[in-house]
Design a protein around this motif. Structure first.
Motif, PDB file in Angstrom:
ATOM      1  N   TYR A 138     -19.548 -40.648 -29.034  1.00  0.00           N
ATOM      2  CA  TYR A 138     -20.567 -39.577 -28.370  1.00  0.00           C
ATOM      3  C   TYR A 138     -20.317 -39.242 -26.777  1.00  0.00           C
ATOM      4  O   TYR A 138     -20.177 -40.184 -26.132  1.00  0.00           O
ATOM      5  CB  TYR A 138     -22.124 -39.988 -28.681  1.00  0.00           C
ATOM      6  N   HIS A 139     -20.599 -38.030 -26.491  1.00  0.00           N
ATOM      7  CA  HIS A 139     -20.476 -37.845 -24.977  1.00  0.00           C
ATOM      8  C   HIS A 139     -20.924 -36.378 -24.608  1.00  0.00           C
ATOM      9  O   HIS A 139     -21.119 -35.738 -25.505  1.00  0.00           O
ATOM     10  CB  HIS A 139     -18.796 -37.850 -24.823  1.00  0.00           C
ATOM     11  N   THR A 140     -20.975 -36.106 -23.439  1.00  0.00           N
ATOM     12  CA  THR A 140     -21.221 -34.659 -22.809  1.00  0.00           C
ATOM     13  C   THR A 140     -19.925 -34.294 -22.472  1.00  0.00           C
ATOM     14  O   THR A 140     -19.014 -34.994 -21.788  1.00  0.00           O
ATOM     15  CB  THR A 140     -22.273 -34.605 -21.688  1.00  0.00           C
ATOM     16  N   ASP A 141     -19.408 -33.061 -22.438  1.00  0.00           N
ATOM     17  CA  ASP A 141     -18.299 -32.467 -22.085  1.00  0.00           C
ATOM     18  C   ASP A 141     -17.946 -32.477 -20.512  1.00  0.00           C
ATOM     19  O   ASP A 141     -19.172 -32.082 -19.749  1.00  0.00           O
ATOM     20  CB  ASP A 141     -18.015 -31.179 -22.639  1.00  0.00           C
ATOM     21  N   ASP A 142     -17.064 -32.779 -20.117  1.00  0.00           N
ATOM     22  CA  ASP A 142     -16.679 -32.746 -18.557  1.00  0.00           C
ATOM     23  C   ASP A 142     -17.451 -33.627 -17.816  1.00  0.00           C
ATOM     24  O   ASP A 142     -17.650 -33.322 -16.699  1.00  0.00           O
ATOM     25  CB  ASP A 142     -16.582 -31.213 -18.119  1.00  0.00           C
ATOM     26  N   SER A 143     -18.232 -34.539 -18.413  1.00  0.00           N
ATOM     27  CA  SER A 143     -18.806 -35.739 -17.475  1.00  0.00           C
ATOM     28  C   SER A 143     -18.259 -36.184 -16.488  1.00  0.00           C
ATOM     29  O   SER A 143     -18.783 -36.753 -15.315  1.00  0.00           O
ATOM     30  CB  SER A 143     -19.396 -36.770 -18.503  1.00  0.00           C
ATOM     31  N   TYR A 144     -16.664 -36.164 -16.493  1.00  0.00           N
ATOM     32  CA  TYR A 144     -15.993 -36.683 -15.234  1.00  0.00           C
ATOM     33  C   TYR A 144     -15.923 -35.711 -14.203  1.00  0.00           C
ATOM     34  O   TYR A 144     -15.245 -36.083 -13.123  1.00  0.00           O
ATOM     35  CB  TYR A 144     -14.775 -37.259 -15.851  1.00  0.00           C
ATOM     36  N   ALA A 145     -16.044 -34.707 -14.145  1.00  0.00           N
ATOM     37  CA  ALA A 145     -15.742 -33.653 -13.080  1.00  0.00           C
ATOM     38  C   ALA A 145     -16.955 -33.100 -12.438  1.00  0.00           C
ATOM     39  O   ALA A 145     -17.995 -33.362 -12.868  1.00  0.00           O
ATOM     40  CB  ALA A 145     -15.275 -32.349 -13.983  1.00  0.00           C
ATOM     41  N   SER A 146     -16.615 -32.639 -11.554  1.00  0.00           N
ATOM     42  CA  SER A 146     -17.791 -32.175 -10.236  1.00  0.00           C
ATOM     43  C   SER A 146     -18.439 -30.964 -10.875  1.00  0.00           C
ATOM     44  O   SER A 146     -19.641 -31.177 -10.794  1.00  0.00           O
ATOM     45  CB  SER A 146     -16.783 -31.801  -8.979  1.00  0.00           C
ATOM     46  N   PHE A 147     -17.760 -29.945 -11.581  1.00  0.00           N
ATOM     47  CA  PHE A 147     -18.391 -28.968 -12.253  1.00  0.00           C
ATOM     48  C   PHE A 147     -18.707 -29.257 -13.673  1.00  0.00           C
ATOM     49  O   PHE A 147     -17.720 -30.002 -14.539  1.00  0.00           O
ATOM     50  CB  PHE A 147     -17.707 -27.710 -12.156  1.00  0.00           C
ATOM     51  N   PHE A 148     -19.918 -28.759 -14.124  1.00  0.00           N
ATOM     52  CA  PHE A 148     -20.311 -29.379 -15.502  1.00  0.00           C
ATOM     53  C   PHE A 148     -20.756 -27.932 -16.105  1.00  0.00           C
ATOM     54  O   PHE A 148     -21.679 -27.343 -15.918  1.00  0.00           O
ATOM     55  CB  PHE A 148     -21.556 -30.136 -15.253  1.00  0.00           C
ATOM     56  N   PRO A 149     -20.167 -28.038 -17.565  1.00  0.00           N
ATOM     57  CA  PRO A 149     -20.512 -26.950 -18.238  1.00  0.00           C
ATOM     58  C   PRO A 149     -21.849 -26.804 -18.848  1.00  0.00           C
ATOM     59  O   PRO A 149     -22.340 -28.128 -19.349  1.00  0.00           O
ATOM     60  CB  PRO A 149     -19.389 -26.736 -19.384  1.00  0.00           C
ATOM     61  N   LYS A 150     -22.699 -25.960 -18.922  1.00  0.00           N
ATOM     62  CA  LYS A 150     -24.110 -25.725 -19.133  1.00  0.00           C
ATOM     63  C   LYS A 150     -24.020 -26.028 -20.771  1.00  0.00           C
ATOM     64  O   LYS A 150     -24.833 -26.580 -21.579  1.00  0.00           O
ATOM     65  CB  LYS A 150     -24.702 -24.705 -18.750  1.00  0.00           C
ATOM     66  N   MET A 151     -23.175 -25.353 -21.599  1.00  0.00           N
ATOM     67  CA  MET A 151     -23.068 -25.038 -22.856  1.00  0.00           C
ATOM     68  C   MET A 151     -21.480 -24.981 -23.147  1.00  0.00           C
ATOM     69  O   MET A 151     -20.703 -24.671 -22.439  1.00  0.00           O
ATOM     70  CB  MET A 151     -23.860 -23.854 -23.239  1.00  0.00           C
ATOM     71  N   PHE A 152     -21.320 -25.412 -24.652  1.00  0.00           N
ATOM     72  CA  PHE A 152     -19.980 -24.538 -24.964  1.00  0.00           C
ATOM     73  C   PHE A 152     -20.179 -24.433 -26.617  1.00  0.00           C
ATOM     74  O   PHE A 152     -21.035 -24.529 -27.274  1.00  0.00           O
ATOM     75  CB  PHE A 152     -18.930 -25.968 -24.914  1.00  0.00           C
TER      76      PHE A 152
END
Length: 373
Positions: A199-213
């Motif tokens: 389990y994870h949220t996408d791009d949790s490692y990045a400065s910018f974060f997608p709201k949805m996918f």
């Protein structure tokens, strides 16, 4: 709880409450409240005539992989004018092909992140998709003579008022990502692997974060294989002790990227981020990777790691009752990537089990900014 999308049958492992059922002229709408989770089922009921209309009109559109819609920590989000123009045209096409109720529901739910997931059936898709084992990231989409599934994803995003974008380091910066096992990366805990991806949220490692996918089914896994699984973040945090909950709000967690990203992208951040808008609304973002081996997320002090340990134990207990599904061709799910207004919201998601079908194929589009930004 396992959802079989082709029949919308439900195997109960936990009790659920059917909140409402609306049968509209061309739309089937079903909402489930799993504790605090908001899960919606939409059957667009697009007529065969409108599906063919959609396919015919997108033939005049450019190859979507020529669009520039790149996210980078240095330059922010860069979107080409041609892409903006096509997204406007695509939004009008989707409105022509769908019922007004379908359009309204998608727009209402996405406007204020008033959903955790929207599961959609009966989308237009490519008549033929070659089935083979991928040797590199772009193989499966490059082999398609048509790009119907890509434009279906972009069309959903356009209806919701968003652009689909990609981190420049992820999936070669391509606007739509292929989620399919790559031969030399089967053991990768990522979108290009076959093993379980927790389990994870996408791009949790990045400065910018997608709201949805958006995930769209192209070729499903075998029934005995993996499932996409979702867990409501609000349900997880409700069980967190206040002491450890406070630690999650401090910038003391190091998170790094996986093998589907070129190089290493990492970030020191809070797991729970809070921001107050100019309208005095609180926005919550949840950055997380459930990683028992601490390969990709670690606290920088003892208190942070203790909070991680408690969080992981809660997730492990709740995952037994998680919703699981195997997307079929022409089915999609829109996931709230850990965003909430005034209260934490959204979902953790993961691939549970090992992929048994070596040619299993999903596609993904990430929604970072709306078209008014």
């Amino acid at each position: 709880m396992e959802i079989k999308m082709n029949t919308i049958s439900i195997k109960k492992q936990t009790s659920i409450i059917i909140d409402k059922i609306k049968i509209l002229s061309l739309l089937f709408f079903l909402s489930f409240e799993m504790q605090s989770s908001k899960v919606y089922f939409l059957d667009f009921g697009m007529t065969n005539e409108n599906k063919e209309k959609f396919k015919k009109q997108i033939q005049a559109f450019p190859d979507p992989y020529t669009f520039k819609s790149i996210v980078s920590s240095e330059d922010g989000i860069q979107i080409s004018p041609n892409y903006k123009r096509i997204m406007n045209e695509l939004s009008n096409l989707m409105i022509d092909c769908l019922s007004p109720d379908a359009v309204r529901l998608l727009r209402e739910k996405s406007k204020n992140f008033d959903f955790d997931s929207i599961i959609i059936k009966n989308l237009p898709h490519d008549d033929y998709t070659p089935s083979f084992k991928a040797k590199k990231l772009s193989d499966r989409s490059d082999a398609k003579n048509t790009k119907v599934s890509e434009y279906a994803i972009l069309g959903l995003a356009s209806l919701m008022g968003y652009y689909v974008s990609s981190l420049k380091e992820e999936h070669e910066g391509r606007i739509i990502h292929n989620i399919s096992p790559v031969e030399d990366s089967k053991k990768s805990k990522s979108s290009i692997g076959s093993v379980q991806f927790n389990y994870h949220t996408d791009d949790s490692y990045a400065s910018f974060f997608p709201k949805m996918f958006i995930l769209m089914g192209i070729e499903p896994d075998f029934e005995s294989g993996s499932k996409t699984s979702i867990l409501p973040i609000a349900d997880i945090l409700r069980e967190m002790p206040l002491k450890e909950l406070a630690e999650l709000k401090k910038p003391q967690y190091w998170i790094r990227s996986n093998e589907s990203v070129e190089g290493t992208v990492d970030h020191i951040c809070c797991i729970i981020e809070e921001e107050t808008t100019s309208e005095n609304q609180k926005i919550f973002r949840f950055r997380f990777i459930y990683d028992e081996d601490s390969e990709r997320i670690v606290g920088i002090n003892e208190k942070a790691n203790q909070a991680l340990k408690v969080l992981n134990s809660i997730i492990k207990r709740l995952e037994k009752s998680a919703m699981k599904f195997n997307l079929q061709k022409g089915e999609a799910i829109i996931l709230n990537n850990g965003i909430g207004l005034d209260n934490p919201g959204g979902l953790l998601h993961g691939r549970i089990g090992t992929i048994k079908n070596p040619t299993r194929f999903l596609q993904r589009g990430k929604l970072y900014i709306n078209q008014n930004q």
